[in-house]
Design an enzyme around this catalytic site. Structure first.
Site, PDB file in Angstrom:
ATOM      1  N   HIS A   1      58.830  53.154 -24.892  1.00  0.00           N
ATOM      2  CA  HIS A   1      58.231  53.033 -26.217  1.00  0.00           C
ATOM      3  C   HIS A   1      57.638  51.661 -26.523  1.00  0.00           C
ATOM      4  CE1 HIS A   1      61.980  51.009 -27.185  1.00  0.00           C
ATOM      5  NE2 HIS A   1      61.425  50.606 -28.314  1.00  0.00           N
TER       6      HIS A   1
HETATM    7  C1  UD1 Z   1      60.543  49.713 -33.629  1.00  0.00           C
HETATM    8  C2  UD1 Z   1      60.973  48.302 -33.260  1.00  0.00           C
HETATM    9  C3  UD1 Z   1      61.495  48.275 -31.831  1.00  0.00           C
HETATM   10  C4  UD1 Z   1      62.575  49.308 -31.632  1.00  0.00           C
HETATM   11  C5  UD1 Z   1      62.038  50.666 -32.020  1.00  0.00           C
HETATM   12  C6  UD1 Z   1      63.086  51.740 -31.842  1.00  0.00           C
HETATM   13  C7  UD1 Z   1      59.720  46.512 -34.377  1.00  0.00           C
HETATM   14  C8  UD1 Z   1      58.735  45.446 -34.172  1.00  0.00           C
HETATM   15  N1  UD1 Z   1      59.869  47.364 -33.354  1.00  0.00           N
HETATM   16  O1  UD1 Z   1      59.432  50.019 -32.809  1.00  0.00           O
HETATM   17  O2  UD1 Z   1      62.039  47.004 -31.574  1.00  0.00           O
HETATM   18  O3  UD1 Z   1      62.994  49.296 -30.292  1.00  0.00           O
HETATM   19  O4  UD1 Z   1      61.616  50.614 -33.382  1.00  0.00           O
HETATM   20  O5  UD1 Z   1      62.582  52.979 -32.132  1.00  0.00           O
HETATM   21  O6  UD1 Z   1      60.327  46.591 -35.405  1.00  0.00           O
HETATM   22  N2  UD1 Z   1      56.843  56.613 -36.451  1.00  0.00           N
HETATM   23  C9  UD1 Z   1      57.071  57.935 -36.698  1.00  0.00           C
HETATM   24  N3  UD1 Z   1      58.211  58.275 -37.353  1.00  0.00           N
HETATM   25  C10 UD1 Z   1      59.126  57.353 -37.734  1.00  0.00           C
HETATM   26  C11 UD1 Z   1      58.877  55.997 -37.467  1.00  0.00           C
HETATM   27  C12 UD1 Z   1      57.727  55.640 -36.804  1.00  0.00           C
HETATM   28  O7  UD1 Z   1      56.273  58.806 -36.368  1.00  0.00           O
HETATM   29  O8  UD1 Z   1      60.171  57.717 -38.325  1.00  0.00           O
HETATM   30  C13 UD1 Z   1      55.620  56.216 -35.752  1.00  0.00           C
HETATM   31  C14 UD1 Z   1      54.795  55.284 -36.607  1.00  0.00           C
HETATM   32  O9  UD1 Z   1      53.854  55.985 -37.307  1.00  0.00           O
HETATM   33  C15 UD1 Z   1      54.185  54.335 -35.613  1.00  0.00           C
HETATM   34  C16 UD1 Z   1      55.108  54.393 -34.417  1.00  0.00           C
HETATM   35  O10 UD1 Z   1      55.988  55.467 -34.605  1.00  0.00           O
HETATM   36  O11 UD1 Z   1      52.926  54.794 -35.204  1.00  0.00           O
HETATM   37  C17 UD1 Z   1      55.845  53.110 -34.220  1.00  0.00           C
HETATM   38  O12 UD1 Z   1      56.714  52.814 -35.313  1.00  0.00           O
HETATM   39  P1  UD1 Z   1      57.061  51.308 -35.723  1.00  0.00           P
HETATM   40  O13 UD1 Z   1      58.023  51.270 -36.828  1.00  0.00           O
HETATM   41  O14 UD1 Z   1      55.801  50.553 -35.894  1.00  0.00           O
HETATM   42  O15 UD1 Z   1      57.710  50.636 -34.453  1.00  0.00           O
HETATM   43  P2  UD1 Z   1      58.449  51.221 -33.162  1.00  0.00           P
HETATM   44  O16 UD1 Z   1      57.455  51.315 -32.069  1.00  0.00           O
HETATM   45  O17 UD1 Z   1      59.233  52.443 -33.501  1.00  0.00           O
END
Ligand code: UD1
Length: 377
Positions: A206
């Protein structure tokens, strides 16, 4: 003592569960649980609260997704009035996600003391968003709780006063131990059609550096497809990688239903799993391939061979005391190392020091009586 506890993203929930349970066992502590809403899906959030018996948050700030700056800034903007209303004596943050940094910075600006659980880890790679979050959170924290001795060296090098640093063990391992009887009962293996001794590998991916660029991701998938000719691979998808695979047309139909048996070799693409199913799956795997920090620690504790698909790790104890190896992203190397590991699995050793399921107890003990702890040192 009023403690405001911040969670936002999936790995935070498991770190917080043992801490909240421990705090609630002390009448002198009043706890507030604040969910920033960085993760909001049932699969990424709600399911974890259920699996971990974590109580409902007192506040959910509903921040949602966004760029790093907007997510961090919005979290700070919504947290400030909550801190003003609650008047905590201490703000506790865990891990290294954007919610961690936002919680620490907001508290620092209001001059509220801060405890950081899982302090001091360093990958020395400032292109990782988490590394920036770790450095800045540690710089403003008053209590720095470390999971391994490398954390102490890193913090001392950065000029943190030795009296602020406490080696307490690993709350992720507390969560894993406390829920053992429940994950041992998970039916995930039979739902995948896997028998008790059947070999399989688990894959998670991820990190933005691994999944955001389509070419990088496709190179990884070539390696996984080659490996899957030898051993079936179970791949629960984080939303970031799922979105990218859909965008690239790699996944064009519905994901595999875990109820459909995994008869053949190949890659089983699943939606993100809940905590209990995921740990159950890890615990029986012949091999784990991952770019997650937490999974490196969980496999170390479970004695399961782990190959880390990154160029570095902020958790060196998983290499020196565990079954983890950092192997980078070259497809040929991934296949070779994976086959070699399946043939000659590393020998499991004792878990790292203080990874004994009692970290939360030590942390809360120190927070309740920091002076006694200093006298004992
Ligand atoms: C975040 C953390 C990372 C951690 C990871 C665990 C930061 C900088 N990164 O990364 O350290 O290892 O979480 O999962 O804080 N999304 C969904 N549903 C959700 C949440 C997110 O679909 O419930 C999608 C968002 O739209 C986005 C992507 O997932 O496009 C990434 O979410 P984001 O919160 O930006 O960071 P992670 O990559 O999950």
């Amino acid at each position: 003592m009023k403690i405001a506890n911040i969670v936002g993203a999936r790995p935070n929930f498991l770190k917080m569960a043992p801490l909240i349970n421990e705090m609630q066992a002390h009448a002198s502590i009043s706890t507030t649980l604040i969910h920033t809403g960085q993760h909001y899906d049932r699969l990424m959030s709600g399911q974890f609260f259920e699996d971990l018996d974590l109580r409902e948050p007192d506040f959910n700030l509903g921040v949602g997704s966004g760029s790093h700056a907007s997510q961090t800034a919005e979290t700070m903007r919504r947290l400030e009035p909550v801190f003003d209303a609650v008047h905590p004596d201490l703000v506790l943050v865990v891990g290294d996600v954007n919610s961690t940094l936002a919680g620490a910075l907001t508290a620092a600006k209001l001059q509220i003391p801060i405890a950081h659980v899982e302090a001091g880890l360093r990958s020395f790679d400032r292109t990782m968003p988490e590394e920036i979050n770790r450095l800045l959170t540690d710089a403003v924290s008053d209590f720095l709780f470390i999971t391994e001795e490398s954390g102490r060296e890193n913090l001392l090098r950065e000029g943190i006063a030795p009296r602020k640093i406490h080696f307490v063990g690993n709350v992720m391992i507390d969560a894993l131990q406390a829920s053992r009887s429940r994950w041992e009962q998970s039916s995930i293996l039979s739902r995948l059609g896997l028998g008790d001794g059947d070999p399989y590998a688990v894959l998670t991916l991820h990190r933005p550096a691994n999944v955001d660029d389509p070419l990088t991701l496709m190179n990884f998938l070539d390696a996984f497809q080659a490996l899957a000719r030898h051993v079936p691979i179970v791949f629960p998808l984080h939303p970031r990688v799922k979105q990218q695979l859909l965008r690239q047309g790699y996944l064009c139909r519905n994901l595999r239903d875990p109820a459909e048996p995994l008869h053949r070799k190949g890659i089983a693409f699943l939606d993100a799993l809940g905590y209990l199913d995921f740990i159950a799956l890890l615990s029986r795997a012949r091999l784990v391939l991952t770019d997650s920090g937490g999974v490196q620690e969980e496999t170390t504790f479970l004695g399961v061979p782990c190959l880390t698909l990154r160029d570095n790790t902020e958790r060196p104890v998983t290499i020196t005391h565990g079954t983890n190896r950092v192997i980078g992203s070259d497809p040929g190397r991934i296949v070779n190392e994976a086959l070699r590991t399946l043939e000659e699995p590393p020998r499991r050793s004792e878990p790292p020091r203080l990874w004994d399921g009692r970290a939360a107890e030590r942390i809360v003990g120190i927070l309740m009586d920091p002076h006694r702890h200093e006298r004992d040192r």
